[in-house]
Every structure is written in structure tokens, then in C-alpha cells.
Design an enzyme around this catalytic site. Structure first.
Site, short mmCIF file in Angstrom:
data_model
loop_
_atom_site.label_atom_id
_atom_site.label_comp_id
_atom_site.label_asym_id
_atom_site.label_seq_id
_atom_site.Cartn_x
_atom_site.Cartn_y
_atom_site.Cartn_z
N HIS A 62 0.77 -1.25 0.00
CA HIS A 62 0.00 0.00 0.00
C HIS A 62 0.79 1.30 0.00
O HIS A 62 0.19 2.36 -0.10
CB HIS A 62 -0.94 0.01 1.21
CG HIS A 62 -1.90 -1.13 1.22
ND1 HIS A 62 -2.90 -1.28 0.29
CD2 HIS A 62 -1.98 -2.21 2.03
CE1 HIS A 62 -3.57 -2.38 0.54
NE2 HIS A 62 -3.03 -2.98 1.59
N LYS A 92 -5.43 -9.83 -7.54
CA LYS A 92 -6.05 -9.15 -6.40
C LYS A 92 -7.03 -8.14 -6.97
O LYS A 92 -6.68 -7.31 -7.80
CB LYS A 92 -5.00 -8.47 -5.53
CG LYS A 92 -5.59 -7.85 -4.28
CD LYS A 92 -4.53 -7.30 -3.35
CE LYS A 92 -5.19 -6.73 -2.10
NZ LYS A 92 -4.23 -6.07 -1.23
N ASN A 95 -6.88 -2.82 -4.77
CA ASN A 95 -5.75 -2.43 -3.93
C ASN A 95 -5.55 -0.94 -4.05
O ASN A 95 -5.76 -0.35 -5.11
CB ASN A 95 -4.47 -3.15 -4.36
CG ASN A 95 -3.36 -2.97 -3.36
OD1 ASN A 95 -3.43 -3.50 -2.25
ND2 ASN A 95 -2.36 -2.19 -3.70
N HIS A 165 -2.99 -2.75 8.08
CA HIS A 165 -4.09 -3.09 7.18
C HIS A 165 -4.68 -1.80 6.63
O HIS A 165 -4.93 -0.86 7.38
CB HIS A 165 -5.16 -3.89 7.92
CG HIS A 165 -6.37 -4.18 7.10
ND1 HIS A 165 -6.37 -5.09 6.07
CD2 HIS A 165 -7.62 -3.67 7.15
CE1 HIS A 165 -7.58 -5.13 5.52
NE2 HIS A 165 -8.35 -4.27 6.15
#
Length: 175
Positions: A62, A92, A95, A165
Site C-alpha cells: 500500500h 487481487k 488495492n 491493514h
């Protein structure tokens, strides 16, 4: 006889590393207990060393601290998702990459953010964020992403003062 040549009476080593002398059985080399221990423990040590902490995983997935990121969000996502190992075994779906200094992003877990609930903190200031989402044409291993750049506050879960997270802002009550 020249240097490096062996007479028929001398012992020699075959391609398997076994020492043979004419008329005698091959002698096998024994591995000492220390060498055996090294052979069996080295892979385990390398595996353990290769594991990411939750904070390291958060950074890989991230955080983009480079000041020269790709301005085309579609191209950026299609470059960064594989580069950050998020298309290794599947595509994925969604994101987000936060653009900024790591210290500023990490500060969201302290003075740069406001506690929301459980371990979630909402940043006090907006960040530039690129959201990457798979397109309908995406089928692993050919993952195709559509990107969107915007400025928004971020919502992160924190452990020990570090983000671990990334959550959508709605988790923290944002838009």
C-alpha cells in the site's frame, strides 16, 4: 607420467565423488553431524528470514514513497500490482497505493490520525491515493487493472503504532 595423471595403482575420484582404488570397493564420504544440521536447517532459516512482518506487508502492498510515480493511473496499476507481488497466484481485485512519506503514513496510527474503532485510525489529512481495480477482462495470469487517482483521508488498522491493514474510508466513517 604428467602432473594430474594417476597411475593404475593410485586412488582416484569418480564423477560421484567416491574414492576408488583398483581392486578395492568404493569408499563413501561421510557427512559430519554439523554439516548435516546445516543442510537441514539452512532452508528453514532462509524461509523464516524471508517472511514479512505485517508492517512490511502493508508497506509492500500500500505505500509508494517514490516521488516520481506514473501519472497515468491505468499504467501505474498495471506496473505496480505485479511489481509488488499481488498477481503471483491470482489477480487481487482491489488495492490502494498511498503516495507520501512513510513517516507521514505511519503517523496516522498516532498524532496524524484519529482513533475510530477497534484498531482503526482515520488520517487527519488527505493523501494522494491510487486505487487499482481489476477490469472485466482480467483473468489470471493476465491481470488487467483500471486505476483512479484521488486525494482522500485514509483508514488503517494499527498494531504497535504501525499500520498493518488498509481499509476503505467507509470503515472509518468516511466517504
Amino acid at each position: 607420467m604428467q602432473l594430474g595423471e594417476a597411475s593404475s595403482a593410485d586412488s582416484w575420484t569418480d564423477s560421484l565423488g567416491e574414492t576408488e582404488a583398483p581392486g578395492q570397493p568404493a569408499m563413501k564420504t561421510r557427512l559430519g553431524p554439523g554439516l548435516l544440521l546445516l543442510i537441514f536447517l539452512l532452508p528453514a532459516c532462509l524461509t523464516a528470514a524471508g517472511r514479512e512482518t505485517p508492517y512490511e506487508k502493508f508497506q509492500r502492498q500500500h505505500v509508494d514513497t517514490s516521488g516520481s510515480w506514473e501519472p497515468d493511473p491505468n499504467r501505474y496499476c498495471n506496473l505496480m500490482m505485479p511489481r509488488r507481488n499481488m498477481t503471483v497466484s491470482f489477480c487481487k481485485d482491489l488495492n490502494s497505493f498511498v503516495h507520501g512519506a512513510l513517516a507521514m503514513i505511519t503517523a496516522v496510527c498516532g498524532s496524524g490520525g484519529t482513533w475510530h474503532h477497534e484498531d482503526f485510525y482515520y488520517s487527519n489529512s488527505p493523501f494522494q491515493v491510487t486505487d487499482c481495480q481489476t477490469t472485466g477482462a482480467s483473468r489470471w495470469p493476465r491481470c488487467i487493472y483500471r486505476g483512479d487517482i484521488c486525494s482522500k483521508r485514509i483508514c488503517v488498522a494499527c498494531k504497535n503504532g504501525q499500520p498493518v491493514h488498509f481499509a476503505q474510508p467507509s470503515v472509518c466513517g468516511g466517504p
